[in-house]
Design an enzyme around this catalytic site. Structure first.
Site, PDB file in Angstrom:
ATOM      1  N   LEU A 117       5.534  -2.587   8.877  1.00 46.08           N
ATOM      2  CA  LEU A 117       6.422  -3.353   7.997  1.00 46.08           C
ATOM      3  C   LEU A 117       6.419  -4.818   8.422  1.00 46.08           C
ATOM      4  O   LEU A 117       6.704  -5.141   9.581  1.00 46.08           O
ATOM      5  CB  LEU A 117       7.837  -2.786   8.064  1.00 46.08           C
TER       6      LEU A 117
ATOM      7  N   LEU B 153      -7.700  -7.921 -10.462  1.00 42.52           N
ATOM      8  CA  LEU B 153      -8.410  -6.899  -9.692  1.00 42.52           C
ATOM      9  C   LEU B 153      -9.204  -5.946 -10.580  1.00 42.52           C
ATOM     10  O   LEU B 153     -10.205  -5.376 -10.135  1.00 42.52           O
ATOM     11  CB  LEU B 153      -7.422  -6.099  -8.839  1.00 42.52           C
TER      12      LEU B 153
ATOM     13  N   PRO C 284      -1.317  -2.961   8.802  1.00 39.11           N
ATOM     14  CA  PRO C 284      -0.072  -3.510   9.346  1.00 39.11           C
ATOM     15  C   PRO C 284       1.103  -2.566   9.109  1.00 39.11           C
ATOM     16  O   PRO C 284       1.148  -1.818   8.129  1.00 39.11           O
ATOM     17  CB  PRO C 284       0.125  -4.814   8.559  1.00 39.11           C
TER      18      PRO C 284
ATOM     19  N   LYS D  24      -2.561   3.330  -0.796  1.00 34.42           N
ATOM     20  CA  LYS D  24      -3.220   2.674   0.326  1.00 34.42           C
ATOM     21  C   LYS D  24      -4.214   3.617   1.010  1.00 34.42           C
ATOM     22  O   LYS D  24      -5.306   3.205   1.417  1.00 34.42           O
ATOM     23  CB  LYS D  24      -2.181   2.175   1.329  1.00 34.42           C
TER      24      LYS D  24
ATOM     25  N   ALA E 190      -3.979 -14.634  -3.253  1.00 33.82           N
ATOM     26  CA  ALA E 190      -3.715 -15.717  -2.297  1.00 33.82           C
ATOM     27  C   ALA E 190      -2.262 -16.188  -2.271  1.00 33.82           C
ATOM     28  O   ALA E 190      -1.811 -16.742  -1.266  1.00 33.82           O
ATOM     29  CB  ALA E 190      -4.631 -16.905  -2.600  1.00 33.82           C
TER      30      ALA E 190
ATOM     31  N   ALA F  68      -1.003 -13.090   2.407  1.00 32.02           N
ATOM     32  CA  ALA F  68      -2.153 -13.917   2.035  1.00 32.02           C
ATOM     33  C   ALA F  68      -1.858 -15.406   2.173  1.00 32.02           C
ATOM     34  O   ALA F  68      -2.734 -16.185   2.572  1.00 32.02           O
ATOM     35  CB  ALA F  68      -2.587 -13.590   0.606  1.00 32.02           C
TER      36      ALA F  68
ATOM     37  N   TYR G   1       3.090   4.217  -2.648  1.00 35.44           N
ATOM     38  CA  TYR G   1       2.440   3.118  -1.929  1.00 35.44           C
ATOM     39  C   TYR G   1       1.537   3.672  -0.833  1.00 35.44           C
ATOM     40  O   TYR G   1       0.377   3.253  -0.689  1.00 35.44           O
ATOM     41  CB  TYR G   1       3.499   2.179  -1.345  1.00 35.44           C
TER      42      TYR G   1
END
Length: 319
Positions: free
Chosen positions: A187, A62, A185, A162, A12, A17, A158
């Site tokens: 950049l 996580l 999304p 993802k 968050a 977030a 990355y």
């Protein structure tokens, strides 16, 4: 009186977030936000948001299923935003980046097995566009997936993380009857709510300081405003007809054009030398998201809001 709707946002305190939490609170939601340490000063901005009395921060990791389960308990929806994005290179990306991204995502999904109406996963355009077999003259849409082997061999960790985590999430959700929607999304730019500098903003700042950045190697920028990403996340959560994955992308432009636009707006920054190798500009479509009613902030407004935010916070100095 019925209780307000209750949702969970992982990570968050992060860039995207934080804007999502702000939006959710403004819409009357009760928000469970997971952070590594609720008392960490880098999360104090969350407690200053309007309607912050409806925000409950949970200490969670996580890779710790129990902590995630406690944060998600009682929530009708979950926005899984948390993901490690390095400002600097990891010493061992397969150990430091992949497990939190993949195993962490699966832990979130497992914790959603009871009572959660919909999960929205923040993936990335990096999980879409690194596909050399996709024809250059064909518009990139949600059917395009990044080539994992190419990403791994090229060291695009990355993008690799993802892509793998989104694929695993889709497979797990289908096998376990979960309603999962993913958002990819490009950049992200826009003003900061959090006091720390994240990876995409770090690139922008270094560019304005006159330093060459890794993004310049690609000659093309694919941009979206952080506030538009937050809007998109709530949109795909609320719309009953939403399903599958959605590209969340606003503007494609050559690095030279981006540099020229910045120079016109802010001529006093020491920009690095930008050259154009005339690489083809790949077309990327957010049509699927726009059909749900998604709208974008004009690029110039987004750039000006971002730079002005840097100046107001003394992150940059034009002198």
């Amino acid at each position: 009186m019925a209780e307000s709707r209750r949702v969970c946002v992982t990570g968050a305190g992060g860039y995207v977030a934080s804007w999502l939490v702000k939006l959710l609170l403004s819409k009357g939601f009760i928000v469970h936000g997971t952070v590594r340490d609720p008392d960490d000063p880098k999360n104090t901005h969350l407690r200053k948001l309007d309607n912050a009395e409806n925000l409950h921060l949970f200490k969670a990791d996580l890779l710790d299923y129990e902590s995630l389960s406690a944060a998600i308990a009682g929530c009708e929806g979950v926005f899984h935003v948390a993901c490690p994005v390095p400002v600097q290179d990891f010493a061992d990306p397969e150990v430091e980046m992949i497990p939190p991204a993949v195993d962490g995502t699966l832990n979130v999904l497992k914790a959603c097995s009871k009572g959660v109406r919909r999960i929205v996963l923040v993936s990335s355009l990096a999980a879409v566009g690194w596909n050399l077999s996709w024809p250059l003259d064909k518009v990139v849409d949600e059917d395009c997936w990044s080539d994992k082997e190419f990403c791994k061999n090229a060291g695009f960790w990355y993008a690799f993380s993802k892509t793998v985590s989104e694929e695993k999430a889709v497979d797990y959700s289908k096998s376990n009857g979960l309603d999962l929607v993913t958002l990819c999304p490009s950049l992200v730019i826009g003003p900061l709510l959090q006091p720390t500098i994240n990876a995409s903003i770090e690139q922008f700042i270094e560019f304005l300081k006159g330093n060459r950045i890794s993004l310049m190697a690609h000659d093309v920028l694919f941009l979206v405003d952080v506030r538009d990403v937050a809007d998109a996340l709530l949109l795909v959560y609320e719309k009953s007809e939403a399903g599958g994955r959605y590209i969340c992308h606003s503007y494609s432009m050559k690095m030279t054009d981006f540099c020229d636009k910045l120079k016109n707006l802010y001529p006093n920054f020491p920009y690095p030398n930008c050259t154009n190798e005339e690489k083809p500009l790949r077309l990327i479509s957010s049509e699927k998201l726009m059909r749900l009613g998604w709208k974008q902030i004009p690029l110039e407004d987004s750039i000006q809001d971002t730079v002005q935010d840097f100046l107001n916070k003394n992150i940059l100095n034009v002198n």
